[in-house]
Enzyme design. Sequence first.
Site, PDB file in Angstrom:
ATOM      1  N   HIS A 142       0.826  -1.210   0.000  1.00  0.00           N
ATOM      2  CA  HIS A 142       0.000   0.000   0.000  1.00  0.00           C
ATOM      3  C   HIS A 142       0.860   1.261   0.000  1.00  0.00           C
ATOM      4  O   HIS A 142       0.405   2.328   0.391  1.00  0.00           O
ATOM      5  CB  HIS A 142      -0.949   0.028   1.201  1.00  0.00           C
ATOM      6  CG  HIS A 142      -1.821  -1.176   1.323  1.00  0.00           C
ATOM      7  ND1 HIS A 142      -3.024  -1.301   0.677  1.00  0.00           N
ATOM      8  CD2 HIS A 142      -1.640  -2.340   2.002  1.00  0.00           C
ATOM      9  CE1 HIS A 142      -3.570  -2.482   0.962  1.00  0.00           C
ATOM     10  NE2 HIS A 142      -2.737  -3.128   1.753  1.00  0.00           N
ATOM     11  N   SER A 263      14.145  20.158 -16.932  1.00  0.00           N
ATOM     12  CA  SER A 263      12.995  21.063 -16.935  1.00  0.00           C
ATOM     13  C   SER A 263      13.376  22.351 -17.630  1.00  0.00           C
ATOM     14  O   SER A 263      14.497  22.846 -17.478  1.00  0.00           O
ATOM     15  CB  SER A 263      12.552  21.351 -15.491  1.00  0.00           C
ATOM     16  OG  SER A 263      11.652  22.440 -15.447  1.00  0.00           O
TER      17      SER A 263
END
Length: 437
Positions: A142, A263
């Site tokens: 999880h 970026s």
Amino acid sequence: MIARYSRSEMRDIWTEQRKLEVWLQIELLASEALVKESVMPRKDFEIMKARAAFDVERCKELEKTLNHDVLAFTTNVAENIGAPASRWLHFGLTSSDIVDTGFAVQMIQSADLLIADVKALRKVIARRAREHKFTPMIGRSHGIHAEPMTFGMKMAVMFDEFGRALERLESARQRVAVGKLSGAVGTSAHLSPRVEAYVCKKLGLRPAPIATQVVQRDLHAEFIQTLALVGASIERWATEFRHLQRTEVLEVEEFFAKGQKGSSAMPHKRNPITGERLTGLARVLRGNAIAGLENVTLWHERDISHSSVERIIFPDSCSLLDYMLVTLTKLTDSLIVYPENMKKNIGLSLGMWNSQTVLLALIKKGLTREQAYELVQRNAMKTWAAKHARRDEADFIEQLQNDSDVARYFRKGELEKLCSLDFHFKEVERRFKKLGI
């Protein structure tokens, strides 16, 4: 390092030139079989074999008028052969005999490349698995810390998964290695089944046991579903590496080349762009697989609703998966691993990864599972509370030692010995041997 990748070999399989080359091969093999059947004079076959040729541009020109690609091809080949030998070209055949048999050849050739890709990938995975066989890291369920494992074990799981991918591709290759030269509705009324058997054997195919005008498209759907499933495995591991590269985790990282930019706005960025690209391409494969399923249903003995779809989805899916497998191989080969960050992250759960070990130890000492679970959970919750409050007692083992209801079941030093990383790694070697890594 893995060599730079070129898609030219896979692309070549699906070019118009290669397709027509295979068609011509089938036509000549069928004519050769007709000679063996004493239907076609050998002298005509020798002329045909010497003169048979095509030109892609001429075929395109003819198709503009004929509006039929196979007729354009046979017309062009017949032009080159000349009368009277050309009358035997395409004798007793229907277009799909050529198209579907040729399509099978293209699929198995593509499968051979994909199988080689997976084998190369597994070699790299096995090397990385051995390299980090005993590199400790936290396992997560999880997305939450569970129990320790090793990065090598994680890679061994990847190795095993692509072993199944290899088996699926080999099975799919065998499944689609089917040709048919049984005529307009599959009755073999105008051509002996011996001709079909002869041609298929020469091409490394098996004759369809029965067919309509086409080879049934559940076979093709299975093939393209297999490609999508292998793509899903690629996506699964691309996503795994992406998660492990998150700034808060940073246990592995994609190689970032000198001069590379992450970026346009933020010069500091090193993004998992390769994994993200693979994730996106897996979606394309799944979309194509749905189209392949839609192609199974045709009217009666055949319509051509599948044809236009297959001209797109099969070249695209085969080329995409080829690219994805080679790209994942490069990503895995050059993946940067940070063992120190793995060790640091194990410490974030303050020893609570020992909870099941302590639970089972208490059960062995006579407590019911419910009693043992309550004691262990109680101390885990205290540890969480101390962690969030930034208190010094935020240590699971210390909490257990300070709990008299727990401590009375353990001798001095027993808990510390029990709660060790080595306890979790005792089967690692055996697992690796079982996988042959």
